[in-house]
Design a protein around this motif. Structure first.
Motif, mmCIF file in Angstrom:
data_model
loop_
_atom_site.group_PDB
_atom_site.id
_atom_site.type_symbol
_atom_site.label_atom_id
_atom_site.label_comp_id
_atom_site.label_asym_id
_atom_site.label_seq_id
_atom_site.Cartn_x
_atom_site.Cartn_y
_atom_site.Cartn_z
ATOM 1 N N LEU A 354 0.787 -1.191 -0.085
ATOM 2 C CA LEU A 354 0.130 0.043 0.075
ATOM 3 C C LEU A 354 0.992 1.321 -0.115
ATOM 4 N N ASP A 355 0.431 2.511 -0.468
ATOM 5 C CA ASP A 355 1.182 3.708 -0.521
ATOM 6 C C ASP A 355 1.108 4.264 0.620
ATOM 7 N N ARG A 356 0.512 4.050 1.507
ATOM 8 C CA ARG A 356 0.364 4.827 2.826
ATOM 9 C C ARG A 356 0.275 3.908 3.980
ATOM 10 N N PRO A 357 0.723 4.377 5.134
ATOM 11 C CA PRO A 357 0.678 3.484 6.163
ATOM 12 C C PRO A 357 -0.565 2.776 7.093
ATOM 13 N N VAL A 358 -0.672 1.690 7.576
ATOM 14 C CA VAL A 358 -1.856 1.492 8.436
ATOM 15 C C VAL A 358 -1.467 2.362 9.913
ATOM 16 N N ARG A 359 -2.473 2.502 10.607
ATOM 17 C CA ARG A 359 -2.549 3.172 11.597
ATOM 18 C C ARG A 359 -1.334 2.373 12.696
ATOM 19 N N PRO A 360 -0.273 3.359 13.388
ATOM 20 C CA PRO A 360 0.615 2.721 14.148
ATOM 21 C C PRO A 360 0.108 1.721 15.283
ATOM 22 N N GLU A 361 -1.033 1.766 15.991
ATOM 23 C CA GLU A 361 -1.326 0.907 16.803
ATOM 24 C C GLU A 361 -1.773 -0.354 16.360
ATOM 25 N N ARG A 362 -1.904 -0.503 14.943
ATOM 26 C CA ARG A 362 -2.444 -1.930 14.654
ATOM 27 C C ARG A 362 -1.586 -3.014 14.938
ATOM 28 N N ALA A 363 -2.083 -4.178 15.341
ATOM 29 C CA ALA A 363 -1.219 -5.270 15.862
ATOM 30 C C ALA A 363 -0.568 -5.855 14.397
ATOM 31 N N ARG A 393 11.129 3.217 3.225
ATOM 32 C CA ARG A 393 11.285 3.812 1.655
ATOM 33 C C ARG A 393 10.081 4.591 1.076
ATOM 34 N N THR A 394 9.115 3.899 1.104
ATOM 35 C CA THR A 394 7.806 4.287 0.419
ATOM 36 C C THR A 394 6.995 5.303 1.182
ATOM 37 N N GLY A 395 6.992 4.945 2.416
ATOM 38 C CA GLY A 395 5.740 5.612 3.300
ATOM 39 C C GLY A 395 4.632 4.867 3.469
ATOM 40 N N GLY A 396 4.732 3.546 2.717
ATOM 41 C CA GLY A 396 3.422 2.559 2.767
ATOM 42 C C GLY A 396 3.703 1.541 3.932
ATOM 43 N N SER A 397 2.651 0.360 3.720
ATOM 44 C CA SER A 397 2.675 -0.613 4.355
ATOM 45 C C SER A 397 2.535 -1.843 3.650
#
Length: 527
Positions: A354-363, A393-397
């Motif tokens: 994915l081109d953006r991260p999932v929320r940091p609190e996700r397991a 590198r991409t800011g994704g997930s």
């Protein structure tokens, strides 16, 4: 000292004469000593073919090669690891990454698997701990194992006390007498008692709370890639023993810190080659022809070689194919049993970049229930170095989705789409993400442990003393499952051959083979 199992003597405690380092915290873990013999071959070392390069085959090759046997390992795929293999893929953004068949949990009671991995790294530095193993139901219920005690019986009691799926009314409605077999699980007795009952019917019979049934036990039972209505209750009850009431190692686990090839199999391959093992990948075995006096002619890749013994460490389709092409192998009853083996329904592993991260609190790992066919979600950059570097590198997930026990008639593109839609329900922030690339792996080669099927499963030993079996489909008469059954059976197969040649085999460990306390065993006897 208790009776022998597949040539291994069992003692409950470590003593100076059987010294082997305990690789866990459970003081009641049992040690399995091999039959007595010389430490290794000195002259005339036998030639052994190991057919299959998954966990079971690698364990068998390790046990044999360390004692001087001349081992050739055949693997039909181009890489080692079996169902934990990995291979390079090029993404649309130009990145080269490793794809695999998906996440696997390395539980702390997997003593023999972890012992195998210690050949490549004695400190198991390739593994990293996952801090929790949450479970989530679409109705809003959520469980966690992070605070559950590890020592039985407080592990099961703690889970019930902390879980939102257990209420006082639920506990009052349960049938404690029907649940008593859980307190003293013994192998193979558990199969005699429960193999002809489905996991679903067993839980229904003890009036297990419906919410807990779906959120906890169904999540675990589907780890066998089967619907609970098809799965033997004996396997479910054995799993309950391994993780809850039979072991104090707990339900938290470790995962490889890099993709499987880099973390596990490349180092182990180098170790095996250092012990003289010939690794013949991309070389499927076509047939075996027994020889007078023992041993086999093994035909693979159009070439036939002669061996003093053979280890068959294949998945169900591969084993059935080799047995069908080898009409003189073992005996008719053994071949008929192999022919009756079944595979679990297809499963799907979808990996999304994915081109953006999932929320940091996700397991890092989330087991799911009630989200159509979605069984779990992994956020790989939480623990895997390669995924973490791509995400940085991409800011994704990098997100992975599993769907077990799929309908063989399912429309695969539609099911892949529905799986992603369920991800959006669980982690809404992913709905707005662009999918940089995606890979979908459909497979149907895991063993099925159906109701009443235990009698057809082969054991480590066969009617031919120079032919032995290994794999997670094999009966070991020990409390092991999944990857640990594969590793344990591989070492047991090596030990069976070594015993025949008067060489001492591998020391093994297992969780206790019966209820841990006299009180639990006494209660179970009332069932």
């Amino acid at each position: 000292m208790t009776s022998t199992t597949e040539g291994a003597e069992v003692t409950p405690r470590r003593t100076p004469e059987n010294a082997a380092p305990r690789r866990g915290r459970d003081r009641q873990a049992e040690i399995l000593r091999p039959a007595a013999g010389r430490p290794r071959f000195t002259t005339d070392a036998p030639r052994v073919a190991v057919v299959g390069g998954g966990i079971a085959g690698l364990a068998a090759a390790t046990g044999l090669a360390e004692r001087g046997a001349r081992v050739t390992l055949y693997e039909s795929e181009g890489t080692l690891g079996g169902r934990l293999a990995g291979w390079p893929v090029d993404l649309d953004d130009g990145s080269r990454v490793t794809m695999s068949r998906g996440f696997h949990a390395f539980f702390r009671q997997y003593y023999n698997l972890r012992g195998l991995l210690r050949r490549a790294d004695g400190g198991l530095g390739m593994l990293t701990a996952v801090p929790d193993y949450p479970l989530q139901h679409s109705a809003g219920l959520r469980d966690s194992f992070a605070k559950v005690p590890r020592t039985p019986p407080w592990s099961a009691a703690g889970f019930a006390a902390l879980s939102p799926t257990f209420g006082f009314r639920d506990l009052a409605r349960m049938d404690p007498r029907a649940a008593l077999p859980l307190l003293d699980v013994r192998v193979p007795d558990v199969y005699t008692a429960l193999d002809r009952v489905s996991a679903h019917d067993f839980l229904t019979g003890i009036r297990f709370p419906e919410a807990a049934h779906h959120l906890a036990f169904e999540v675990f039972s589907r780890s066998f890639f089967a619907d609970p209505r098809e799965l033997s209750a004996a396997e479910l009850v054995l799993m309950f023993h391994i993780y809850f009431l039979g072991s104090s190692e707990g339900l938290l686990f470790d995962v490889p810190g890099e993709p499987f090839p880099q973390a596990l199999w490349d180092p182990l391959a180098a170790y095996l080659e250092g012990h003289g093992v010939r690794l013949r990948t991309a070389t499927p075995v076509e047939s075996l022809t027994p020889l007078e006096g023992g041993g086999h002619d093994v035909t693979a890749g159009g070439r036939t070689d002669r061996f003093d013994a053979t280890v068959l460490a294949l998945d169900t389709p591969g084993l059935r194919a080799v047995a069908a092409a080898s009409p003189e192998l073992a005996d008719p009853a053994w071949r008929d049993g192999v022919d009756r083996l079944r595979t679990a329904p297809p499963f799907l592993v979808s990996r999304l970049w994915l081109d953006r991260p999932v929320r940091p609190e996700r397991a890092g790992f989330l087991g799911t229930s009630g989200y159509a066919s979605l069984d779990n979600v992994s956020v790989l950059e939480r623990w895997e170095g390669e995924a973490a570097r791509w995400a940085a590198r991409t800011g994704g997930s990098v997100v992975e989705l599993h769907a077990y026990a799929q309908d063989p008639r399912a429309d695969r593109p539609d099911e892949q789409k529905r799986l992603i839609e369920q991800l959006h329900r669980i982690y809404p922030e992913t709905a707005g993400a662009r999918i940089v690339d995606q890979r979908h792996e459909w497979r149907a080669d895991c063993p099925l442990f159906p109701v009443g099927g235990y009698g057809d499963r082969p054991g480590v030993r066969t009617p031919d003393p120079t032919l032995v079996m290994a794999g997670d489909l094999v009966r070991t008469e020990l409390p092991v499952a999944l990857m640990e059954r594969a590793a344990t059976s591989g070492f047991l197969a090596a030990n069976a051959l070594l015993e025949r040649w008067g060489v001492r085999g591998q020391v093994l460990w297992t969780v206790p083979r019966r209820g841990r306390s006299r009180a639990m065993r006494l209660l179970a006897s009332l069932a």
